[in-house]
Design a protein around this motif. Structure first.
Motif, PDB file in Angstrom:
ATOM      1  N   SER A  60     -20.150  -1.841  15.468  1.00  0.00           N
ATOM      2  CA  SER A  60     -19.255  -1.989  14.319  1.00  0.00           C
ATOM      3  C   SER A  60     -17.865  -2.360  14.825  1.00  0.00           C
ATOM      4  N   PRO A  61     -17.197  -3.341  14.208  1.00  0.00           N
ATOM      5  CA  PRO A  61     -15.828  -3.684  14.625  1.00  0.00           C
ATOM      6  C   PRO A  61     -14.882  -2.489  14.562  1.00  0.00           C
ATOM      7  N   VAL A  62     -15.083  -1.601  13.581  1.00  0.00           N
ATOM      8  CA  VAL A  62     -14.232  -0.413  13.497  1.00  0.00           C
ATOM      9  C   VAL A  62     -14.439   0.482  14.713  1.00  0.00           C
ATOM     10  N   ASP A  63     -15.689   0.681  15.126  1.00  0.00           N
ATOM     11  CA  ASP A  63     -15.965   1.479  16.318  1.00  0.00           C
ATOM     12  C   ASP A  63     -15.376   0.813  17.566  1.00  0.00           C
ATOM     13  N   MET A  64     -15.437  -0.511  17.600  1.00  0.00           N
ATOM     14  CA  MET A  64     -14.854  -1.225  18.735  1.00  0.00           C
ATOM     15  C   MET A  64     -13.337  -1.022  18.775  1.00  0.00           C
ATOM     16  N   ALA A  65     -12.713  -1.061  17.605  1.00  0.00           N
ATOM     17  CA  ALA A  65     -11.264  -0.843  17.538  1.00  0.00           C
ATOM     18  C   ALA A  65     -10.903   0.563  17.990  1.00  0.00           C
ATOM     19  N   LEU A  66     -11.662   1.555  17.533  1.00  0.00           N
ATOM     20  CA  LEU A  66     -11.410   2.937  17.933  1.00  0.00           C
ATOM     21  C   LEU A  66     -11.569   3.107  19.441  1.00  0.00           C
ATOM     22  N   SER A  67     -12.557   2.437  20.007  1.00  0.00           N
ATOM     23  CA  SER A  67     -12.758   2.514  21.449  1.00  0.00           C
ATOM     24  C   SER A  67     -11.565   1.940  22.208  1.00  0.00           C
ATOM     25  N   LEU A  68     -11.051   0.801  21.755  1.00  0.00           N
ATOM     26  CA  LEU A  68      -9.892   0.192  22.404  1.00  0.00           C
ATOM     27  C   LEU A  68      -8.666   1.091  22.293  1.00  0.00           C
ATOM     28  N   MET A  69      -8.445   1.640  21.104  1.00  0.00           N
ATOM     29  CA  MET A  69      -7.253   2.473  20.887  1.00  0.00           C
ATOM     30  C   MET A  69      -7.328   3.796  21.622  1.00  0.00           C
ATOM     31  N   GLY A  70      -8.487   4.164  22.110  1.00  0.00           N
ATOM     32  CA  GLY A  70      -8.635   5.407  22.848  1.00  0.00           C
ATOM     33  C   GLY A  70      -8.552   5.250  24.341  1.00  0.00           C
ATOM     34  N   GLN A  71      -8.286   4.033  24.824  1.00  0.00           N
ATOM     35  CA  GLN A  71      -8.270   3.802  26.268  1.00  0.00           C
ATOM     36  C   GLN A  71      -6.846   3.686  26.797  1.00  0.00           C
ATOM     37  N   PRO A  72      -6.517   4.395  27.887  1.00  0.00           N
ATOM     38  CA  PRO A  72      -5.194   4.253  28.500  1.00  0.00           C
ATOM     39  C   PRO A  72      -4.918   2.797  28.866  1.00  0.00           C
ATOM     40  N   GLY A  73      -3.723   2.346  28.556  1.00  0.00           N
ATOM     41  CA  GLY A  73      -3.346   0.975  28.852  1.00  0.00           C
ATOM     42  C   GLY A  73      -3.635  -0.004  27.734  1.00  0.00           C
ATOM     43  N   LEU A  74      -4.509   0.371  26.782  1.00  0.00           N
ATOM     44  CA  LEU A  74      -4.845  -0.526  25.668  1.00  0.00           C
ATOM     45  C   LEU A  74      -4.403   0.034  24.317  1.00  0.00           C
ATOM     46  N   ALA A  75      -4.083   1.323  24.282  1.00  0.00           N
ATOM     47  CA  ALA A  75      -3.828   1.991  23.009  1.00  0.00           C
ATOM     48  C   ALA A  75      -2.673   1.376  22.234  1.00  0.00           C
TER      49      ALA A  75
END
Length: 464
Positions: A60-75
């Protein structure tokens, strides 16, 4: 530097088309086709903005967005999601910066991108890369002030009634005149929700421009509300500084919730911008000041001396340059310790600053060496100030810290004074500043040779 945009879309046609559109607008564009490559490419490419499309096989694009926002350096990287109406609310709840229709026209898309890039600073330092990921979407940390400027009082009241149930904020209904007057008094809001058309067509955008240009409101967040048939104003509003554009009518629970989430997102973005601005100011302050005394340092003082010389030259005025050196400072360090020496220097700096005032420049340019520059000052005025400084330092002993054994110690200083003057024959402010400093230093050396604890005036020289 060209902004970098990472496009993730599972449909090849959509991905390629979007890359062509953004490349034509002179953005540096990179693409990925699946979720597996997205995270790695984002870390490698370090984009300024990520656009998430559709067409992914499993994720899901929403899950992909949440994954990105939860990573150091990408949040901190803002994410635009291209999704239909049914996904929009879910994406906004997740904290996506903007959710756009996949069929959005190019003008509006580019305006959205410009707005997000304008307000975001996503450069990641090594320290940032090791930091914890930023928290996902949540409430603003303090009660905020929101000003509502609608086309009529009834609509403004409907806005307030709908939004105050979902936002922990103080809402003020205001007219354009009242809004500008409050900003002029330094009472600007944290966020402005402004109708694009208030009394006349497009006058809300003029109000937006005025508020963005005023010190009392320029750092606020801005949201513009438009009628559905006035969609051409949306791109203009974003380019003028609005962070979001909403429908002017909030006539459903879903619409109200999306509006509240959009406003909250803007408030959180404002908070991050405020933090970055304060941090930048703090770093600039560190770069300009001496940490022990709080006075300006040499790096700032010498270029500033040249600026003062240039200003005085334009006005045909003179300025004073005072070089001050604490007498026998080494013996203080040797006999009482460096903590005592630091206490003496800090105390001396406070006395210098108090006597110099806000109109002059006071700096520590060496271990026990200080520089005072006073614009629009005559020879007699500069000598009077120098004698005041010498007398003030000699008259009051400095209390020593307990670490040094306590007690107090008397201190004296030697001072050299020079007068900088414009030279019509050779209008060279850099040379004027340099020679004024040299003459003050020579006068200081003469004061030391005369037995210290005295003031010596440098003799005038021709600027060549």
């Amino acid at each position: 530097m060209t902004a970098r945009i990472l496009i993730a879309d599972g449909t090849a046609t959509a991905r390629i088309t979007l890359k062509v559109r953004l490349s034509a607008a002179c953005y540096d564009v990179c693409t990925v086709a699946n979720a597996e490559d997205l995270s790695g490419q984002a870390h490698l490419y370090r984009p300024d903005l990520i656009i998430l499309g559709t067409g992914f096989a499993r994720e899901s694009p929403v899950d992909m967005a949440l994954s990105l926002m939860g990573q150091p350096g990408l949040a901190a990287i803002p994410i635009i999601m291209l999704a239909n109406e049914s996904t929009r609310l879910q994406a906004l709840r997740a904290g996506v910066a903007a959710v756009l229709d996949p069929m959005i026209d190019e003008q509006m898309l580019l305006a959205r991108i410009r707005g997000l890039l304008r307000d975001s600073d996503t450069a990641v330092s090594p320290a940032d890369a090791l930091a914890e990921a930023a928290a996902t979407f949540g409430p603003a940390p303090r009660l905020t002030n929101v000003t509502l400027v609608a086309d009529n009082p009834a609509r403004a009241m409907r806005w307030r009634g709908a939004l105050q149930k979902r936002l922990d904020a103080h809402f003020t209904i205001s007219t354009p005149t009242e809004t500008l007057a409050a900003a002029a008094r330094g009472q600007g809001a944290d966020l402005y929700l402004i109708a694009a058309d208030i009394s006349t067509r497009g006058d809300g955008l003029r109000l937006l421009s005025e508020l963005r240009a005023r010190n009392g409101s320029k750092n606020a967040a801005f949201v513009v509300a438009t009628e559905s048939h006035r969609s051409e104003l949306s791109a203009i509003a974003l380019d003028l500084g609005a962070g979001e554009v909403l429908p002017v009518d909030l006539d459903s629970d879903a619409g109200v919730e999306m509006a509240a989430l959009a406003l909250q997102t803007q408030l959180l973005r404002k908070e991050e911008c405020d933090k970055r601005r304060i941090e930048t100011q703090r770093k600039l302050q560190w770069a300009m000041t001496d940490p022990l005394t709080g006075l300006y340092n040499r790096r700032y003082a010498l270029p500033r001396l040249t600026e003062i010389a240039r200003d005085m030259q334009r006005r045909g005025d003179s300025f004073g340059v005072i070089a001050l050196d604490l007498d026998r400072f080494k013996t203080i360090n040797d006999n009482f310790g460096h903590a005592a020496g630091d206490a003496v220097l800090a105390n001396l700096a406070r006395r210098i600053q108090k006597n110099t005032g806000d109109s002059g420049l006071a700096a520590r340019i060496g271990g026990e060496e200080f520089l005072i520059v006073t614009p629009s000052q005559t020879e007699s005025e500069a000598m009077t100030l120098a004698e005041q400084l010498r007398d003030t330092i000699e008259a009051q002993p400095v209390t020593l810290p307990r670490l040094s054994g306590g007690g107090s110690i008397a201190a004296t200083c030697s001072i050299g004074v020079a007068i900088g003057q414009s030279c019509d024959a050779t209008p060279n402010p850099e040379r004027t500043a340099e020679l004024s400093m040299e003459r003050a230093d020579r006068a200081l050396l003469k004061a030391k040779s005369k037995g210290r604890n005295c003031v010596v005036l440098a003799q005038p020289e021709t600027v060549i």
